[in-house]
Design an enzyme around this catalytic site. Structure first.
Site, short mmCIF file in Angstrom:
data_model
loop_
_atom_site.label_atom_id
_atom_site.label_comp_id
_atom_site.label_asym_id
_atom_site.label_seq_id
_atom_site.Cartn_x
_atom_site.Cartn_y
_atom_site.Cartn_z
N SER A 118 0.82 -1.21 0.00
CA SER A 118 0.00 0.00 0.00
C SER A 118 0.85 1.25 0.00
CB SER A 118 -0.86 0.04 1.26
OG SER A 118 -1.66 -1.09 1.35
N HIS A 139 -1.12 -2.55 -7.20
CA HIS A 139 -1.87 -2.24 -5.98
C HIS A 139 -3.37 -2.40 -6.23
CE1 HIS A 139 -2.96 0.90 -2.69
NE2 HIS A 139 -3.01 -0.33 -2.21
N GLU A 151 -3.67 0.40 -9.06
CA GLU A 151 -2.57 1.38 -9.24
C GLU A 151 -1.36 0.58 -9.71
OE1 GLU A 151 -2.15 5.11 -6.34
OE2 GLU A 151 -2.37 3.27 -5.21
N ASN A 189 -3.39 5.93 -1.18
CA ASN A 189 -3.26 6.07 0.26
C ASN A 189 -2.71 7.42 0.69
OD1 ASN A 189 -4.34 3.67 1.43
ND2 ASN A 189 -2.77 2.60 0.26
N1 LIG Z 1 -6.21 -4.45 3.56
C1 LIG Z 1 -6.37 -3.64 2.52
O1 LIG Z 1 -7.44 -3.04 2.33
C2 LIG Z 1 -5.25 -3.48 1.52
C3 LIG Z 1 -5.54 -2.83 0.30
C4 LIG Z 1 -4.54 -2.74 -0.66
C5 LIG Z 1 -3.27 -3.25 -0.38
N2 LIG Z 1 -3.01 -3.86 0.83
C6 LIG Z 1 -1.67 -4.40 1.04
O2 LIG Z 1 -1.72 -5.80 0.77
C7 LIG Z 1 -0.76 -6.49 1.59
C8 LIG Z 1 -1.48 -7.53 2.43
O3 LIG Z 1 -2.40 -6.87 3.27
P1 LIG Z 1 -3.63 -7.65 3.94
O4 LIG Z 1 -4.58 -6.61 4.38
O5 LIG Z 1 -4.08 -8.74 3.05
O6 LIG Z 1 -2.88 -8.27 5.23
P2 LIG Z 1 -3.37 -9.48 6.14
O7 LIG Z 1 -2.78 -9.23 7.49
O8 LIG Z 1 -4.84 -9.69 6.03
O9 LIG Z 1 -2.67 -10.76 5.45
C9 LIG Z 1 -1.28 -10.92 5.35
C10 LIG Z 1 -0.99 -12.41 5.14
O10 LIG Z 1 0.41 -12.56 4.85
C11 LIG Z 1 0.83 -13.76 5.44
N3 LIG Z 1 2.29 -13.79 5.55
C12 LIG Z 1 3.09 -13.16 6.46
N4 LIG Z 1 4.38 -13.47 6.21
C13 LIG Z 1 4.40 -14.30 5.12
C14 LIG Z 1 5.43 -14.95 4.39
N5 LIG Z 1 6.71 -14.82 4.72
N6 LIG Z 1 5.08 -15.73 3.35
C15 LIG Z 1 3.77 -15.89 3.01
N7 LIG Z 1 2.76 -15.29 3.66
C16 LIG Z 1 3.06 -14.50 4.71
C17 LIG Z 1 0.11 -13.78 6.79
O11 LIG Z 1 0.10 -15.08 7.38
C18 LIG Z 1 -1.28 -13.28 6.38
O12 LIG Z 1 -2.13 -14.35 6.02
C19 LIG Z 1 -0.06 -5.40 2.42
O13 LIG Z 1 1.12 -5.01 1.77
C20 LIG Z 1 -1.09 -4.27 2.43
O14 LIG Z 1 -0.51 -3.01 2.61
C21 LIG Z 1 -3.98 -3.99 1.78
#
Ligand SMILES: NC(=O)c1ccc[n+]([C@@H]2O[C@H](COP(=O)([O-])OP(=O)(O)OC[C@H]3O[C@@H](n4cnc5c(N)ncnc54)[C@H](O)[C@@H]3O)[C@@H](O)[C@H]2O)c1
Length: 296
Positions: A118, A139, A151, A189
């Site tokens: 993000s 993104h 994005e 963001n």
């Molecule tokens: N939540 C949102 O609305 C949103 C929107 C756009 C982008 N993002 C981005 O997407 C990414 C994920 O966010 P999220 O909200 O899905 O997080 P989340 O916490 O829901 O999920 C993250 C997952 O990554 C896994 N993980 C951690 N270390 C790992 C590894 N070494 N290998 C494989 N898996 C691993 C965790 O076990 C977990 O299941 C982040 O970079 C976040 O900034 C989030």
């Protein structure tokens, strides 16, 4: 472009895997926690059923989509035939640098390495690989199967060829790609998080309550969801991580996360995914506001 690997099966990873699989790509979904892989498959199944109930998918297409997804707990088993890896693990710089070094080492030479980060610098992530020209930001927005925007973030060394491939691929997923340069928070963001942070500040200062703030923004500004509820859906830990990246990146106090957000994350109140944030998402109290925490 046929074989896609998605790393991280959380909020975003399950949606990204779903979207690629429904468009006919073979998806290897990787997470270090097997229980998160199980939960992701359940979520994808529920979301496909919802699309069927609206008449936009057949039972056969649902089964094909699920059949396109394989799950893995070890990256090295998932990547040997990858054309594209989309990393969607936890928003943490050190973790992403570690994962990208592994992706670079284990995947085929011509594989494109994308991140769904993000806010973290694509250029920095690319610097731990031997192929920075093939590293790019992809993104997606939450919920991925529904939201049209992607994005597409060019790092300092991202090649035009890599950009063009990912831009066209996003259109094949029925998304609308937008070209963006690599600065903290990118566009989405950089604009959204200060608004969410300000809504938390407004609550923290006692100007109005949770529902009141969200109602003002929904009915007054025609936002489909209030900023506090949106923060719960994004994940309060994710919001905090993004604000910290922008605060560090621009050295500007306007991005400093509000102390209430910091406290809530430290207390494990991360929003929808933990069952409680600004609202309560437990089964008995779906989306009831959590007022006890904000009484002055
Ligand atoms: N939540 C949102 O609305 C949103 C929107 C756009 C982008 N993002 C981005 O997407 C990414 C994920 O966010 P999220 O909200 O899905 O997080 P989340 O916490 O829901 O999920 C993250 C997952 O990554 C896994 N993980 C951690 N270390 C790992 C590894 N070494 N290998 C494989 N898996 C691993 C965790 O076990 C977990 O299941 C982040 O970079 C976040 O900034 C989030």
């Amino acid at each position: 472009m046929k074989n896609i690997v998605v790393i991280g099966a959380g909020t975003m990873g399950n949606g990204i895997a779903h979207t690629f699989a429904q468009s006919g790509f073979a998806v290897n979904l990787v997470d270090v926690k097997p229980e998160n892989l199980d939960r992701a498959l359940k979520t994808i199944t529920t979301n496909l059923d919802r699309i069927i109930s609206k008449g936009n998918l057949t039972e056969e297409q649902k089964n094909q989509t699920l059949g396109n997804i394989k799950t893995f707990t070890d990256l090295k088993d998932a990547v040997p035939n990858a054309n594209l890896i989309v990393e969607a693990a936890t928003e943490n710089l050190e973790l992403k640098l570690k994962i990208f070094a592994q992706m670079d080492e284990l995947s085929p030479e011509n594989c494109i390495l994308a991140t769904n980060t993000s806010s973290i610098s694509i250029t920095k992530i690319a610097s731990v690989t031997k192929r920075p020209e093939k590293v790019i930001g992809m993104h997606f927005m939450n919920p991925v199967p529904i939201m049209k925007l992607v994005e597409i973030i060019k790092g300092y060394s991202t090649s035009k060829e890599t950009f063009d491939v990912i831009y066209e691929l996003s259109k094949k997923l029925d998304k609308v790609p937008v070209e963006v340069n690599d600065y903290p928070g990118f566009v989405a963001n950089r604009i959204l998080m200060p608004m969410i942070n300000e809504s938390i500040e407004t609550l923290y200062n006692g100007v109005a309550g949770v529902e009141e703030i969200d109602t003002v923004m929904k009915l007054g500004m025609a936002h489909p969801m209030g900023p506090l509820q949106l923060a719960d859906f994004i994940g309060l830990d994710v919001c905090l991580a993004i604000l910290n990246v922008m605060y560090d990146g621009f050295k500007n106090p306007k991005y400093a996360p509000n102390p209430l957000l910091v406290n809530m994350v430290m207390a494990g109140k991360k929003g929808v995914k933990s069952g409680e944030g600004f609202y309560d998402y437990s089964e008995s109290k779906k989306a009831e506001k959590v007022s006890k925490m904000f009484l002055k």
